[in-house]
Design an enzyme around this catalytic site. Structure first.
Site, PDB file in Angstrom:
ATOM      1  N   PRO A   2      34.507   8.059  -9.842  1.00 53.81           N
ATOM      2  CG  PRO A   2      33.438   9.291  -8.169  1.00 53.81           C
ATOM      3  CD  PRO A   2      33.928   7.916  -8.510  1.00 53.81           C
ATOM      4  CD  GLU A   3      39.129   9.997 -14.176  1.00 53.56           C
ATOM      5  OE1 GLU A   3      39.900  10.954 -13.991  1.00 53.56           O
ATOM      6  OE2 GLU A   3      39.465   8.966 -14.764  1.00 53.56           O
ATOM      7  CE  LYS A  61      40.378  11.492  -9.857  1.00 57.93           C
ATOM      8  NZ  LYS A  61      40.892  10.121  -9.942  1.00 57.93           N
ATOM      9  NE  ARG A 291      44.155   2.900 -13.521  1.00 54.67           N
ATOM     10  CZ  ARG A 291      43.563   4.018 -13.166  1.00 54.67           C
ATOM     11  NH1 ARG A 291      44.156   4.844 -12.334  1.00 54.67           N
ATOM     12  NH2 ARG A 291      42.384   4.338 -13.640  1.00 54.67           N
TER      13      ARG A 291
END
Ligand SMILES: [Zn+2]
Length: 308
Positions: A2-3, A61, A291
């Protein structure tokens, strides 16, 4: 994972359904749920029961609930780590237990329980002391702007900077600290001690909005560029929040609900080979910190020098 906008959706659900209520009992149904609480589950229970959930606070977060005694003073906060798959649910005590139910809190008003469900058990709960923040809630011009619980942070979160949606975020200080760094721009955006809550998606989208390449040396970023980067971050985060906003009214607060925003409104993230919505150049993907970074070669020119 979750961001920030997903965590904010959960925070609003907790604020609506749980804040102001007195915890009656806390039960942990899996050993991993309290593994971050070093004193063990019995201590986490003892430091929760009989206390009032004073607020639901988020920074980046991180999500926590200050727990206040009858005098209104909160010494501790319950930090909720959502992990990869954690959900907070508000349900009647007669609702059947979920398959991956990990924790249950009941309240002395006998209304709905709070439940923590976590399929992959990367998430969990810790009850930790609250500490005062170094910035004390002072705004950019030094006036006191933040009289809320966000002035106090759980000790493990104390090094985390405010996020761009925080009303007390200091834009001028951010620009200065950014220019003082000797690194690449996107690396700086992912540094939680400079600015929190910015994940890969929001970084790439905000950089595109500000027409800045991710490898720009932070020292070369002007105050105007820093301001447009913050504006871009606030734009994408607010849009994602608005897209997730329909779940606020539901008793079922679900952090896993995929935000429709990600399917419809992304300009560069995950759009490799597609035309840039602004100039038509084909979006490219570069390897970045294990990434990817997505950018437009037309709008976000590669810096002439990557030396910082
Ligand atoms: Zn473009």
């Amino acid at each position: 994972m979750p961001e920030l906008p997903e965590v904010e959706v959960v925070r609003r659900g907790v604020a609506r359904w749980v804040v102001g209520r007195t915890v009656s009992t806390a039960s942990f149904l899996h050993p991993r749920v309290t593994r971050r609480h070093v004193e063990g589950p019995a201590d986490a229970i003892a430091r929760t029961q009989g206390l009032v959930v004073a607020d639901a606070v988020r920074r980046g977060k991180y999500l926590w609930m200050p727990l206040a005694g009858s005098d209104g003073v909160a010494v501790d906060a319950m930090v909720v780590h959502l992990g990869m798959s954690g959900q907070l649910l508000v349900e009647g005590s007669d609702a059947p237990a979920e398959k991956h139910l990990r924790a249950v809190w009941t309240f002395d008003d006998d209304r709905e329980d709070l439940r923590f469900v976590d399929q992959r058990t990367f998430g969990g709960i810790a009850v930790v002391p609250l500490v005062g923040t170094p910035d004390g809630g002072l705004g950019g011009s030094g006036e006191f702007v933040d009289s809320s619980w966000s002035r106090f942070l759980p000790a493990p979160v104390a090094h985390i900077a405010r996020d761009p949606l925080d009303p007390s975020f200091d834009d001028v200080l951010f620009a200065k600290r950014l220019r003082d760094k000797t690194t690449g721009l996107k690396r700086a955006l992912l540094d939680q001690t400079l600015i929190s809550g910015v994940g890969n998606i929001y970084a790439d989208e905000a950089l595109w909005r500000a027409r800045l390449h991710y490898a720009r040396p932070t020292r070369s970023i002007t105050r105007a560029q820093a301001a447009s980067l913050l504006a871009g971050l606030r734009e994408v985060m607010t849009a994602a929040l608005d897209a997730g906003g329909t779940s606020f009214d539901s008793l079922y607060v679900n952090v896993n609900g995929a935000s429709g925003y990600f399917d419809r409104s992304l300009a560069v993230y995950g759009q490799v080979g597609r035309p840039c919505p602004r100039c038509g150049s084909l979006i490219r993907r570069d390897a970045f910190m294990n990434r990817s970074s997505f950018s437009c070669p037309g709008c976000q020119p590669v810096p002439r020098s990557a030396h910082w």
